[in-house]
Design a protein around this motif. Sequence first.
Motif, mmCIF file in Angstrom:
data_model
loop_
_atom_site.group_PDB
_atom_site.id
_atom_site.type_symbol
_atom_site.label_atom_id
_atom_site.label_comp_id
_atom_site.label_asym_id
_atom_site.label_seq_id
_atom_site.Cartn_x
_atom_site.Cartn_y
_atom_site.Cartn_z
ATOM 1 N N ASN A 59 -17.794 -26.659 -27.049
ATOM 2 C CA ASN A 59 -17.653 -25.714 -25.943
ATOM 3 C C ASN A 59 -17.184 -26.396 -24.667
ATOM 4 O O ASN A 59 -16.495 -25.786 -23.840
ATOM 5 C CB ASN A 59 -18.975 -24.997 -25.706
ATOM 6 C CG ASN A 59 -18.835 -23.812 -24.781
ATOM 7 O OD1 ASN A 59 -17.923 -23.004 -24.915
ATOM 8 N ND2 ASN A 59 -19.734 -23.710 -23.809
ATOM 9 N N GLN A 60 -17.548 -27.674 -24.513
ATOM 10 C CA GLN A 60 -17.226 -28.403 -23.289
ATOM 11 C C GLN A 60 -15.839 -29.041 -23.320
ATOM 12 O O GLN A 60 -15.397 -29.605 -22.321
ATOM 13 C CB GLN A 60 -18.282 -29.492 -23.045
ATOM 14 C CG GLN A 60 -19.669 -28.966 -22.738
ATOM 15 C CD GLN A 60 -19.688 -28.065 -21.508
ATOM 16 O OE1 GLN A 60 -19.218 -28.429 -20.441
ATOM 17 N NE2 GLN A 60 -20.227 -26.863 -21.678
ATOM 18 N N ILE A 61 -15.144 -28.968 -24.437
ATOM 19 C CA ILE A 61 -13.827 -29.598 -24.530
ATOM 20 C C ILE A 61 -12.864 -29.006 -23.510
ATOM 21 O O ILE A 61 -12.080 -29.711 -22.881
ATOM 22 C CB ILE A 61 -13.256 -29.453 -25.956
ATOM 23 C CG1 ILE A 61 -14.050 -30.328 -26.930
ATOM 24 C CG2 ILE A 61 -11.773 -29.827 -26.000
ATOM 25 C CD1 ILE A 61 -13.668 -30.153 -28.374
ATOM 26 N N LYS A 69 -12.487 -25.588 -20.521
ATOM 27 C CA LYS A 69 -12.976 -24.365 -19.888
ATOM 28 C C LYS A 69 -12.019 -23.204 -20.151
ATOM 29 O O LYS A 69 -12.414 -22.041 -20.086
ATOM 30 C CB LYS A 69 -13.144 -24.579 -18.387
ATOM 31 C CG LYS A 69 -14.261 -25.539 -18.024
ATOM 32 C CD LYS A 69 -14.419 -25.651 -16.514
ATOM 33 C CE LYS A 69 -15.548 -26.603 -16.155
ATOM 34 N NZ LYS A 69 -15.708 -26.742 -14.687
ATOM 35 N N GLU A 70 -10.771 -23.542 -20.432
ATOM 36 C CA GLU A 70 -9.749 -22.535 -20.694
ATOM 37 C C GLU A 70 -9.596 -22.326 -22.195
ATOM 38 O O GLU A 70 -9.912 -23.208 -22.998
ATOM 39 C CB GLU A 70 -8.409 -22.968 -20.100
ATOM 40 C CG GLU A 70 -8.442 -23.191 -18.600
ATOM 41 C CD GLU A 70 -8.818 -21.927 -17.846
ATOM 42 O OE1 GLU A 70 -8.321 -20.845 -18.242
ATOM 43 O OE2 GLU A 70 -9.579 -22.020 -16.873
ATOM 44 N N PRO A 71 -9.115 -21.162 -22.618
ATOM 45 C CA PRO A 71 -8.880 -20.921 -24.045
ATOM 46 C C PRO A 71 -7.907 -21.937 -24.635
ATOM 47 O O PRO A 71 -6.903 -22.288 -24.008
ATOM 48 C CB PRO A 71 -8.272 -19.508 -24.069
ATOM 49 C CG PRO A 71 -8.753 -18.859 -22.813
ATOM 50 C CD PRO A 71 -8.825 -19.963 -21.799
ATOM 51 N N ILE A 72 -8.221 -22.433 -25.817
ATOM 52 C CA ILE A 72 -7.330 -23.318 -26.555
ATOM 53 C C ILE A 72 -6.539 -22.462 -27.538
ATOM 54 O O ILE A 72 -7.121 -21.770 -28.367
ATOM 55 C CB ILE A 72 -8.116 -24.412 -27.292
ATOM 56 C CG1 ILE A 72 -8.735 -25.382 -26.278
ATOM 57 C CG2 ILE A 72 -7.217 -25.165 -28.277
ATOM 58 C CD1 ILE A 72 -9.612 -26.445 -26.887
ATOM 59 N N LEU A 104 -15.774 -21.206 -29.925
ATOM 60 C CA LEU A 104 -16.197 -22.209 -28.944
ATOM 61 C C LEU A 104 -14.983 -22.919 -28.364
ATOM 62 O O LEU A 104 -15.011 -23.395 -27.233
ATOM 63 C CB LEU A 104 -17.144 -23.213 -29.596
ATOM 64 C CG LEU A 104 -18.501 -22.657 -30.014
ATOM 65 C CD1 LEU A 104 -19.217 -23.636 -30.946
ATOM 66 C CD2 LEU A 104 -19.365 -22.360 -28.795
ATOM 67 N N LEU A 105 -13.899 -22.986 -29.141
ATOM 68 C CA LEU A 105 -12.637 -23.548 -28.669
ATOM 69 C C LEU A 105 -11.684 -22.465 -28.144
ATOM 70 O O LEU A 105 -11.089 -22.615 -27.082
ATOM 71 C CB LEU A 105 -11.941 -24.318 -29.788
ATOM 72 C CG LEU A 105 -12.649 -25.556 -30.354
ATOM 73 C CD1 LEU A 105 -11.803 -26.162 -31.467
ATOM 74 C CD2 LEU A 105 -12.889 -26.579 -29.263
ATOM 75 N N LEU A 106 -11.562 -21.385 -28.910
ATOM 76 C CA LEU A 106 -10.554 -20.364 -28.556
ATOM 77 C C LEU A 106 -10.936 -19.559 -27.331
ATOM 78 O O LEU A 106 -10.071 -19.108 -26.584
ATOM 79 C CB LEU A 106 -10.350 -19.425 -29.751
ATOM 80 C CG LEU A 106 -9.943 -20.065 -31.079
ATOM 81 C CD1 LEU A 106 -9.610 -18.994 -32.100
ATOM 82 C CD2 LEU A 106 -8.783 -21.029 -30.907
ATOM 83 N N LYS A 107 -12.245 -19.311 -27.169
ATOM 84 C CA LYS A 107 -12.761 -18.602 -25.995
ATOM 85 C C LYS A 107 -12.097 -17.230 -25.796
ATOM 86 O O LYS A 107 -11.728 -16.834 -24.690
ATOM 87 C CB LYS A 107 -12.627 -19.451 -24.738
ATOM 88 C CG LYS A 107 -13.533 -20.697 -24.768
ATOM 89 C CD LYS A 107 -13.382 -21.555 -23.532
ATOM 90 C CE LYS A 107 -14.465 -22.590 -23.435
ATOM 91 N NZ LYS A 107 -14.553 -23.506 -24.596
#
Length: 231
Positions: free
Chosen positions: A11-13, A15-18, A225-228
């Motif tokens: 989640n911390q990788i 703040k913006e959607p990946i 958690l990555l795509l957000k």
Amino acid sequence: MNIEKFNHLLNQISKEPIQVIDSNIAIEGYVPIAISSKNKDLLKFDISSSTAWEKYLETFLAKNNAKVAFGGYLEKRNIYDRSDYFKNQSKEKQRNIHLGIDLWCKENTKVLAALDGEIHSFNFNNNYGDYGPTIILKHQLENEIFYSLYGHLSLASIENIMIGDTVLQGNCIGYLGDSSVNGEYAPHLHFQIIRNLEDNYGDYPGVSSEENIEFYVNNCPNPNLLLKLKA
């Protein structure tokens, strides 16, 4: 590292959607979709037909003024009943709980590496209802090794790559395949995070039975958690 700490790490990788498909498609063009019994629209067409799926998704995206429909993590789906590949004699062992996130959009859409890493393996998983062409990337973060899986690609996506090839976040690693190669689905990307690949090569279960779901929840954390992406 326990699953809570690992989830926090993912989640911390960013703040913006990946983005894992064409970055020219704005996040505002994404819309959530349910592929479960909660979606009564699925009773209105033949869910065993990839052509009918494509027509339904085209209509759904147009109605919502969207380019991509997404969702599916831990979603219980009836669509796998169409394939013997997912069936078992015991109802408890039937694999119908989805372990990744699907992103439904047009064939030949670019597929992007979620994170820096290398090509771990790739394969053409050509069972009916399976992934079709698949790429698995290997990543390392704070001494944690884990993997990302990209399923339902085009055959060309796995023709000129090699195990160990370095990839950077955002690199195009392939393109979405059509129903003739992707397991007889409407075009989409199956994106999944995997902690322990369990000696698998170019493949890993993307669907779980109820009896095994506790293991898979711990081994395959929520890709969002990555795509957000916001439902």
